[in-house]
Write a protein that holds these residues in place. Structure first.
Motif, PDB file in Angstrom:
ATOM      1  N   LYS A  44      10.976  -0.400  -1.994  1.00 60.76           N
ATOM      2  CA  LYS A  44       9.613   0.728  -3.738  1.00 60.76           C
ATOM      3  C   LYS A  44      10.386   0.253  -4.401  1.00 60.76           C
ATOM      4  O   LYS A  44      10.001   0.515  -5.824  1.00 60.76           O
ATOM      5  CB  LYS A  44       9.270   1.302  -2.395  1.00 60.76           C
ATOM      6  N   GLU A  45      11.980   0.929  -4.766  1.00 55.73           N
ATOM      7  CA  GLU A  45      12.315   1.471  -6.062  1.00 55.73           C
ATOM      8  C   GLU A  45      12.867   0.173  -6.702  1.00 55.73           C
ATOM      9  O   GLU A  45      12.504   0.424  -7.969  1.00 55.73           O
ATOM     10  CB  GLU A  45      13.990   2.022  -5.151  1.00 55.73           C
ATOM     11  N   VAL A  46      12.679  -1.218  -5.894  1.00 50.95           N
ATOM     12  CA  VAL A  46      12.874  -1.904  -7.168  1.00 50.95           C
ATOM     13  C   VAL A  46      11.847  -2.915  -7.026  1.00 50.95           C
ATOM     14  O   VAL A  46      11.436  -4.537  -8.103  1.00 50.95           O
ATOM     15  CB  VAL A  46      13.786  -2.921  -6.075  1.00 50.95           C
ATOM     16  N   ALA A  47      10.022  -2.462  -6.892  1.00 54.38           N
ATOM     17  CA  ALA A  47       9.070  -2.916  -6.947  1.00 54.38           C
ATOM     18  C   ALA A  47       9.042  -4.597  -6.294  1.00 54.38           C
ATOM     19  O   ALA A  47       8.335  -5.278  -6.751  1.00 54.38           O
ATOM     20  CB  ALA A  47       8.667  -3.266  -7.989  1.00 54.38           C
ATOM     21  N   LEU A  48       9.176  -4.444  -5.006  1.00 53.43           N
ATOM     22  CA  LEU A  48       8.855  -5.585  -3.909  1.00 53.43           C
ATOM     23  C   LEU A  48       8.005  -5.734  -4.168  1.00 53.43           C
ATOM     24  O   LEU A  48       6.784  -4.879  -4.140  1.00 53.43           O
ATOM     25  CB  LEU A  48       9.968  -5.460  -3.153  1.00 53.43           C
ATOM     26  N   GLU A  49       6.996  -7.132  -4.279  1.00 52.20           N
ATOM     27  CA  GLU A  49       5.606  -7.500  -4.099  1.00 52.20           C
ATOM     28  C   GLU A  49       5.369  -6.448  -3.052  1.00 52.20           C
ATOM     29  O   GLU A  49       5.571  -7.308  -1.866  1.00 52.20           O
ATOM     30  CB  GLU A  49       5.264  -8.783  -4.280  1.00 52.20           C
ATOM     31  N   GLU A  50       4.240  -5.643  -2.967  1.00 54.83           N
ATOM     32  CA  GLU A  50       3.518  -5.857  -1.403  1.00 54.83           C
ATOM     33  C   GLU A  50       3.540  -6.457  -0.557  1.00 54.83           C
ATOM     34  O   GLU A  50       3.346  -6.477   0.390  1.00 54.83           O
ATOM     35  CB  GLU A  50       2.008  -5.020  -2.559  1.00 54.83           C
ATOM     36  N   LYS A  51       2.633  -8.118  -1.031  1.00 55.89           N
ATOM     37  CA  LYS A  51       2.798  -9.314  -0.043  1.00 55.89           C
ATOM     38  C   LYS A  51       4.094  -9.120   1.097  1.00 55.89           C
ATOM     39  O   LYS A  51       3.490  -9.573   2.145  1.00 55.89           O
ATOM     40  CB  LYS A  51       2.113 -10.043  -0.719  1.00 55.89           C
ATOM     41  N   LYS A  52       4.861  -8.864   0.317  1.00 56.10           N
ATOM     42  CA  LYS A  52       6.164  -8.561   1.072  1.00 56.10           C
ATOM     43  C   LYS A  52       6.871  -8.151   1.971  1.00 56.10           C
ATOM     44  O   LYS A  52       7.764  -7.680   2.898  1.00 56.10           O
ATOM     45  CB  LYS A  52       7.710  -9.266   0.370  1.00 56.10           C
ATOM     46  N   HIS A  53       6.888  -6.410   1.891  1.00 55.03           N
ATOM     47  CA  HIS A  53       6.434  -5.059   2.462  1.00 55.03           C
ATOM     48  C   HIS A  53       6.689  -5.508   4.256  1.00 55.03           C
ATOM     49  O   HIS A  53       7.670  -5.097   4.318  1.00 55.03           O
ATOM     50  CB  HIS A  53       6.082  -4.915   1.977  1.00 55.03           C
ATOM     51  N   ASN A  54       5.210  -5.875   4.303  1.00 52.36           N
ATOM     52  CA  ASN A  54       5.533  -6.048   6.100  1.00 52.36           C
ATOM     53  C   ASN A  54       5.932  -6.872   6.698  1.00 52.36           C
ATOM     54  O   ASN A  54       6.627  -6.144   8.146  1.00 52.36           O
ATOM     55  CB  ASN A  54       3.773  -6.455   6.780  1.00 52.36           C
ATOM     56  N   ASP A  55       6.568  -7.919   6.298  1.00 50.29           N
ATOM     57  CA  ASP A  55       7.363  -9.086   6.466  1.00 50.29           C
ATOM     58  C   ASP A  55       9.094  -8.062   6.335  1.00 50.29           C
ATOM     59  O   ASP A  55      10.184  -8.122   7.613  1.00 50.29           O
ATOM     60  CB  ASP A  55       7.818 -10.118   6.085  1.00 50.29           C
ATOM     61  N   LEU A  56       9.762  -7.122   5.129  1.00 48.03           N
ATOM     62  CA  LEU A  56      10.858  -6.391   4.955  1.00 48.03           C
ATOM     63  C   LEU A  56      10.720  -6.167   6.028  1.00 48.03           C
ATOM     64  O   LEU A  56      11.758  -5.387   6.771  1.00 48.03           O
ATOM     65  CB  LEU A  56      10.964  -5.805   3.520  1.00 48.03           C
TER      66      LEU A  56
END
Length: 449
Positions: free
Chosen positions: A44-56
């Motif tokens: 969240k702090e580095v503004a990772l693309e939302e579409k990548k959050h779930n795989d992370l």
């Protein structure tokens, strides 16, 4: 053939497996979920693309499943892990063939790759996912936490240790993100909070897509392999149980959908064995009473791991009650014939049949007459279901052939997996120091790619 959506999601199955692999030792309790929580806030702090959050999130929850033994897992808890690529690539090999987890597998493969002043952006011609570097830092933060001490008093020590390794180990952008959020007491208190499952579920972005039976089977098979591939003694067991249970259910006139559910249960039935040390599972001599009691606990763990998902309740009854007996002498709940449904009875028969007829490294399987004699004796003693044993006897050759074919395919998969793991371990023995170049070389050895 009905293939209705089951109300279980990829996140549900991931949490079951994540919780299971953390059961092996109290030191590991909630480790995967702590890493997932930390990774989420760094992302969240580095503004990772939302579409990548779930795989992370999935990758964080499964990042150490390649530590197939307690010793492997405990080694990962060192801040500077010796030969960290072994368990990372093992996890990659376990997950990479399931389409929904291919990106997750790649993230996990590189989650211990050091930044090395930018060299960690690529390995060979492959771009390393940014998410891998997020998990790397999140994992190291988690292992630096002393569970016996108050968490807020540890922040300065953890920060100093991370800063000392900044350019060598960690991506500078992610370190900057950590330095922004480390001042929030809530961040640290949440990491050690007992309410992690609730928070993990809230991290998922969007609706968690439900798995249909095909995807449930694929995910259950992966879980079965994580259980079985820990030991060459049981490497083929779940595949055999799943095939036999499905075959018996078909002959009991179950619907196609019901048969697929009991196949899933076969893959999942021994998930609680992830809590049992390998030295007990692989012991050739008779177990001591204490060791036997430890083994008996695996069905208890299986039951409560699966019971956390309401949609798997039916599958759980089939899977986790396979050591219950009609006369009430089984374990762990001592259910009797009044409370054991047909699916639980089928699974009990499938488990015993597979265990006694399959070959293992230390003995060959029982021949037909001996196997039938043992199972008929168990039926006569009201341990196993008489009608199911009669059905098995009438269809023995065909059911045994189905078991054998399923386990031959599982053997091909296990031998391929073992060959790749042995390649990693032989390289591990030759290398004295882990660095980016050794990781790069290993990735391209043999069939790891």
């Amino acid at each position: 053939m009905s293939n209705q959506k089951q109300k279980a999601s990829l996140l549900d199955l991931t949490l079951i497996l994540s919780n299971a692999v953390d059961l092996i030792n109290p030191i590991l309790h909630n480790h995967h979920k702590q890493v997932a929580y930390i990774a989420y806030h760094l992302a969240k702090e580095v503004a990772l693309e939302e579409k990548k959050h779930n795989d992370l999130l999935i990758a964080s929850l499964l990042h150490d499943i390649g530590g197939l033994t307690l010793e492997d897992r405990l080694l990962t808890l060192q801040f500077e892990v010796e030969k960290p690529y072994q368990h990372a690539i093992t996890a990659y090999l376990l997950l990479k063939n399931y389409d929904a987890l291919q990106d997750v597998a790649t993230i996990i493969k590189y989650h211990h790759l050091p930044w090395e002043n930018g060299e960690g952006q690529t390995v060979g011609d492959e771009i390393v996912p940014f998410e891998s570097h997020i998990i790397h830092l999140a994992d190291r933060i988690a292992v630096l936490i002393n569970r016996d001490k108050e968490i807020l008093s540890q922040v300065n020590r953890i920060s100093r240790l991370l800063e000392a390794q900044n350019k060598k180990m960690f991506h500078p952008t992610i370190i900057k993100a950590f330095n922004k959020i480390k001042f929030k007491e809530s961040f640290w208190l949440d990491i050690v909070s007992p309410f992690t499952d609730y928070r993990i579920r809230r991290m998922w972005i969007g609706n968690s897509s439900l798995l249909d039976l095909d995807d449930l089977i694929k995910m259950a098979k992966i879980i079965g392999q994580v259980v079985d591939f820990r030991s060459r003694f049981t490497a083929l067991h779940s595949s055999g149980v799943a095939a036999v249970a499905e075959s018996i259910a078909q002959r009991c006139n179950w619907t196609a959908e019901e048969c697929r559910k009991i196949r899933i249960a076969g893959y999942l039935h021994d998930i609680g064995k992830l809590a049992i040390p390998n030295n007990i599972l692989e012991k050739k001599d008779k177990l001591t009473l204490e060791e036997y009691n430890i083994v008996k606990a695996h069905t208890y763990y299986s039951y409560y791991l699966l019971d956390s998902i309401d949609a798997l309740r039916e599958i759980n009854e089939y899977a986790s009650l396979h050591h219950e007996r009609l006369d009430g002498s089984g374990y762990p709940f001592h259910h009797d014939e009044k409370s054991l449904n047909e699916g639980s009875r089928i699974m009990a028969v499938a488990d015993v049949f597979t265990a006694i007829t399959e070959d293992r490294p230390y003995r060959v399987g029982m021949p037909k007459e001996e196997a039938l004699g043992l199972m008929e004796k168990m039926a006569n003693n009201n341990a196993l279901d008489h009608q199911l044993i009669s059905l098995l006897k009438s269809n023995y050759d065909e059911i045994n052939s189905i078991r054998s074919s399923a386990q031959k395919q599982a053997l091909i998969e296990y031998e391929g997996f073992s060959q790749e793991i042995n390649t990693i371990r032989s390289y591990d023995d030759d290398e004295e120091m882990f660095d980016h170049s050794s990781y790069s070389e290993l990735i391209y050895i043999g069939r790891v790619q």
